[in-house]
Design a protein around this motif. Structure first.
Motif, PDB file in Angstrom:
ATOM      1  N   LEU A   1      -2.987   0.135  -8.860  1.00 50.43           N
ATOM      2  CA  LEU A   1      -3.187  -0.141  -7.430  1.00 50.43           C
ATOM      3  C   LEU A   1      -4.394   0.657  -6.931  1.00 50.43           C
ATOM      4  CD1 LEU A   1       0.507   0.112  -6.215  1.00 50.43           C
ATOM      5  CD2 LEU A   1      -0.984  -1.835  -5.801  1.00 50.43           C
ATOM      6  N   ASN A   2      -5.090   0.115  -5.924  1.00 50.28           N
ATOM      7  CA  ASN A   2      -6.254   0.837  -5.386  1.00 50.28           C
ATOM      8  C   ASN A   2      -5.857   1.968  -4.454  1.00 50.28           C
ATOM      9  OD1 ASN A   2      -8.141  -0.721  -6.629  1.00 50.28           O
ATOM     10  ND2 ASN A   2      -8.119  -2.271  -4.996  1.00 50.28           N
ATOM     11  N   GLN A   3      -4.563   1.969  -4.063  1.00 51.95           N
ATOM     12  CA  GLN A   3      -4.101   3.024  -3.168  1.00 51.95           C
ATOM     13  C   GLN A   3      -2.700   3.408  -3.621  1.00 51.95           C
ATOM     14  OE1 GLN A   3      -4.326  -0.359  -1.605  1.00 51.95           O
ATOM     15  NE2 GLN A   3      -2.149  -0.570  -1.965  1.00 51.95           N
ATOM     16  N   ASP A   4      -2.031   4.326  -2.899  1.00 52.26           N
ATOM     17  CA  ASP A   4      -0.641   4.640  -3.228  1.00 52.26           C
ATOM     18  C   ASP A   4       0.174   3.358  -3.141  1.00 52.26           C
ATOM     19  OD1 ASP A   4      -0.976   7.294  -3.636  1.00 52.26           O
ATOM     20  OD2 ASP A   4      -0.412   7.879  -1.596  1.00 52.26           O
ATOM     21  N   THR A   5       1.353   3.359  -3.752  1.00 52.84           N
ATOM     22  CA  THR A   5       2.214   2.184  -3.634  1.00 52.84           C
ATOM     23  C   THR A   5       2.515   1.903  -2.166  1.00 52.84           C
ATOM     24  OG1 THR A   5       3.232   2.647  -5.760  1.00 52.84           O
ATOM     25  CG2 THR A   5       4.495   1.266  -4.274  1.00 52.84           C
ATOM     26  N   VAL A   6       2.749   2.973  -1.390  1.00 54.51           N
ATOM     27  CA  VAL A   6       3.166   2.766   0.001  1.00 54.51           C
ATOM     28  C   VAL A   6       2.050   3.096   0.990  1.00 54.51           C
ATOM     29  CG1 VAL A   6       4.757   3.540   1.801  1.00 54.51           C
ATOM     30  CG2 VAL A   6       5.585   3.165  -0.509  1.00 54.51           C
ATOM     31  N   VAL A   7       1.881   2.214   1.967  1.00 55.72           N
ATOM     32  CA  VAL A   7       0.965   2.456   3.091  1.00 55.72           C
ATOM     33  C   VAL A   7       1.829   2.470   4.353  1.00 55.72           C
ATOM     34  CG1 VAL A   7      -0.949   1.468   4.418  1.00 55.72           C
ATOM     35  CG2 VAL A   7      -0.980   1.356   1.929  1.00 55.72           C
ATOM     36  N   ILE A   8       1.615   3.474   5.214  1.00 54.09           N
ATOM     37  CA  ILE A   8       2.405   3.579   6.458  1.00 54.09           C
ATOM     38  C   ILE A   8       1.603   2.952   7.598  1.00 54.09           C
ATOM     39  CG2 ILE A   8       3.506   5.192   8.074  1.00 54.09           C
ATOM     40  CD1 ILE A   8       3.604   7.229   5.723  1.00 54.09           C
ATOM     41  N   CYS A   9       2.229   2.036   8.339  1.00 54.97           N
ATOM     42  CA  CYS A   9       1.497   1.327   9.404  1.00 54.97           C
ATOM     43  C   CYS A   9       2.234   1.365  10.737  1.00 54.97           C
ATOM     44  CB  CYS A   9       1.367  -0.162   9.117  1.00 54.97           C
ATOM     45  SG  CYS A   9       0.765  -0.579   7.567  1.00 54.97           S
ATOM     46  N   ASP A  10       1.507   0.889  11.756  1.00 58.99           N
ATOM     47  CA  ASP A  10       2.092   0.640  13.077  1.00 58.99           C
ATOM     48  C   ASP A  10       1.925  -0.821  13.412  1.00 58.99           C
ATOM     49  OD1 ASP A  10       3.098   3.052  14.210  1.00 58.99           O
ATOM     50  OD2 ASP A  10       1.046   3.822  14.060  1.00 58.99           O
ATOM     51  N   SER A  11       2.518  -1.220  14.526  1.00 60.04           N
ATOM     52  CA  SER A  11       2.347  -2.623  14.913  1.00 60.04           C
ATOM     53  C   SER A  11       0.935  -2.826  15.466  1.00 60.04           C
ATOM     54  CB  SER A  11       3.401  -3.020  15.942  1.00 60.04           C
ATOM     55  OG  SER A  11       3.089  -2.452  17.185  1.00 60.04           O
ATOM     56  N   GLY A  12       0.506  -4.088  15.502  1.00 55.37           N
ATOM     57  CA  GLY A  12      -0.855  -4.400  15.968  1.00 55.37           C
ATOM     58  C   GLY A  12      -0.814  -5.382  17.126  1.00 55.37           C
ATOM     59  N   ASP A  13      -1.979  -5.945  17.446  1.00 57.14           N
ATOM     60  CA  ASP A  13      -2.094  -6.900  18.543  1.00 57.14           C
ATOM     61  C   ASP A  13      -2.405  -8.289  17.975  1.00 57.14           C
ATOM     62  OD1 ASP A  13      -1.977  -7.584  21.165  1.00 57.14           O
ATOM     63  OD2 ASP A  13      -3.440  -6.102  21.821  1.00 57.14           O
ATOM     64  N   CYS A  14      -2.719  -9.256  18.840  1.00 62.15           N
ATOM     65  CA  CYS A  14      -3.008 -10.607  18.331  1.00 62.15           C
ATOM     66  C   CYS A  14      -4.474 -10.724  17.878  1.00 62.15           C
ATOM     67  CB  CYS A  14      -2.729 -11.629  19.420  1.00 62.15           C
ATOM     68  SG  CYS A  14      -3.714 -11.354  20.887  1.00 62.15           S
ATOM     69  N   ALA A  15      -4.781 -11.819  17.197  1.00 63.58           N
ATOM     70  CA  ALA A  15      -6.170 -12.094  16.777  1.00 63.58           C
ATOM     71  C   ALA A  15      -7.007 -12.348  18.033  1.00 63.58           C
ATOM     72  CB  ALA A  15      -6.198 -13.319  15.879  1.00 63.58           C
ATOM     73  N   ARG A  16      -8.231 -11.854  18.042  1.00 59.82           N
ATOM     74  CA  ARG A  16      -9.048 -11.995  19.243  1.00 59.82           C
ATOM     75  C   ARG A  16     -10.516 -11.704  18.946  1.00 59.82           C
ATOM     76  NH1 ARG A  16      -6.523  -7.528  18.194  1.00 59.82           N
ATOM     77  NH2 ARG A  16      -7.391  -5.528  18.702  1.00 59.82           N
ATOM     78  N   ILE A  17     -11.373 -12.100  19.897  1.00 58.03           N
ATOM     79  CA  ILE A  17     -12.786 -11.735  19.779  1.00 58.03           C
ATOM     80  C   ILE A  17     -12.971 -10.482  20.626  1.00 58.03           C
ATOM     81  CG2 ILE A  17     -15.126 -12.447  20.371  1.00 58.03           C
ATOM     82  CD1 ILE A  17     -14.605 -14.980  19.189  1.00 58.03           C
ATOM     83  N   ILE A  18     -13.614  -9.461  20.050  1.00 56.10           N
ATOM     84  CA  ILE A  18     -13.808  -8.236  20.863  1.00 56.10           C
ATOM     85  C   ILE A  18     -15.296  -7.971  21.062  1.00 56.10           C
ATOM     86  CG2 ILE A  18     -11.634  -7.111  20.321  1.00 56.10           C
ATOM     87  CD1 ILE A  18     -13.099  -5.462  18.195  1.00 56.10           C
TER      88      ILE A  18
END
Ligand code: GLA
Length: 433
Positions: free
Chosen positions: A416-433
């Motif tokens: 794997l290119n990183q650890d087995t586990v990645v810790i995340c949070d929730s995100g927002d919708c797809a959009r143009i910024i």
């Protein structure tokens, strides 16, 4: 709303610079689409049968920098894949079987091997044209996904398709609602790429809102956002969050479009629906949402064992989604988690869509400290498992899973290119910024 950690300013600056160089323009005119990856806590494999699903985006995904190209030419490069993709938006995109050789028509098999990744951009053009949009403006763009997370059951394919749709629409001044884009992305996946999937992925990516659970009825297409419990909204500070999301990667990567298992299961669900509907005297589309629970109970003995298991998964999963929304709404993460793990088990035992490394990861995750619940993130044939974990235990749980997975799958884990586990949070919708 809390602070979104993705995309960072440096990621955006880097992509703007690359596009500005490609197009020979000033960095300030480069536009950016962000299109997050999604998770589906509950509602596995029932979207294509018109079931109810729950979803959320995460703080990782696809970034597409682009400028309108002042003519019909599209020129794309990728951070993950080599080669350049070039085509024109005034060429009609047709499916392989429909293509006629009149020179103006471009088939979906016309990309060189090296540039197969360009099929999502061409699919986006196909979908827009298919619904009567005549595009004149191409784009020059650079697309990049969060490192190591592509082809992992986080729906990178829908995130990519949506990114191209939003960019082409912006370049051509088209105003398109999220509901229309859900349909356009369905055309890319179902018609252009031939995957018989449902609308879970693109609905999650287009409709989600930071910190909320998105509920979607795939039959009526009605959706609602379920706000997090009060305690969550009052605490914007990341460290005080009640939960974190864990992604545990198996190291198996194979596009769903090249895996026969997904479409086979869809066909089995439809076969089960046909038998149940015929037994109920109904002549409607053979998908399981057209079978009432009472009709299923009355006629399920007519199904042979495999089909009976697929139907059992559908009806039990619908129930888990409904119960899960209630649990989420009251902030009962323990109950929410138990339902997620029950969904995982039903995917393994009834839908039979797992593979050994993912089942091992599931079994490790449900035993990890602080984990509320876990299941396969996507279809379960490759990619990652997703888990909700008590935020205070996230690091501990991650290192437990890293160690345990290495023991059972040393080859996959060490590549794997990183650890087995990645810790995340929730995100927002797809959009143009
Ligand atoms: C994939 C498909 C979705 C859905 C999930 C399983 O992500 O693209 O439509 O069926 O698998 O829930």
């Amino acid at each position: 709303m809390g602070v979104l950690s993705w995309p960072s300013d440096s990621e955006l600056d880097n992509i703007k610079k690359i596009v500005a160089e490609m197009a020979g323009v000033d960095v300030n005119i480069v536009r950016i689409v962000v299109s997050p990856y999604r998770i589906c806590p509950l509602g596995a494999h029932i979207d294509h049968q018109g079931g109810v699903v729950s979803a959320m985006t995460i703080d990782k995904g696809i970034i597409l920098g682009f400028v309108p190209s002042n003519d019909s030419q599209v020129l794309l490069r990728s951070g993950q894949f080599s080669g350049e993709v070039r085509f024109r938006v005034d060429q009609v995109q047709l499916l392989k079987n429909d293509a006629k050789s009149n020179g103006k028509i471009q088939q979906n098999d016309s990309l060189s091997e090296e540039c197969k990744w360009g099929c999502y951009a061409k699919g986006a053009l196909y979908a827009l044209q298919r619904r009567g949009n005549h595009l004149k403006q191409g784009i020059t763009g650079f697309i990049c996904g969060t490192k190591g997370l592509d082809s992992s059951g986080l729906s990178s394919s829908a995130a990519v398709g949506i990114a191209y749709l939003l960019a082409l629409e912006s370049a051509n001044n088209l105003t398109v609602s999220p509901t229309e884009n859900i349909e356009y992305d369905r055309l890319i996946e179902n018609e252009y790429l031939g995957l018989k999937n449902g609308i879970l992925d693109q609905s999650a990516i287009l409709l989600s809102s930071y910190g909320c659970l998105t509920f979607m009825d795939c039959k009526t297409k009605l959706h609602k956002l379920i706000h997090p419990p009060k305690v969550e909204m009052e605490k914007n500070d990341d460290t005080k969050k009640a939960y974190k999301i864990l992604l545990a990667f198996s190291g198996l990567k194979q596009a769903l479009t090249t895996n026969l298992g997904y479409n086979r299961r869809v066909t089995e669900c439809r076969d089960a629906a046909k038998i149940l509907l015929t037994a109920s005297g109904k002549d409607v589309e053979p998908i399981l949402c057209n079978v009432k629970l009472e009709e299923y109970e009355a006629h399920k003995s007519k199904l042979e064992p495999d089909l009976a298991k697929r139907a059992e998964h559908y009806f039990s999963e619908n129930m888990r989604v409904i119960k899960g929304l209630e649990a989420w709404g009251c902030g009962n993460f323990e109950e929410f988690g138990k339902l997620i793990s029950a969904s995982g088990l039903s995917s393994i035992q009834n839908y039979e869509c797992g593979c050994e490394p993912l089942i091992q990861l599931y079994n490790i995750l449900v035993k990890a400290p602080g984990v509320y619940g876990a299941r396969f993130s996507g279809a379960g044939f490759r990619g990652c498992c997703v888990a909700f974990v008590n935020a205070e235990y996230a690091e501990k749980a991650a290192s437990y899973v890293n160690n345990e997975y290495l023991k059972v799958q040393p080859d996959l884990a060490s590549h794997l290119n990183q650890d087995t586990v990645v810790i995340c949070d929730s995100g927002d919708c797809a959009r143009i910024i």
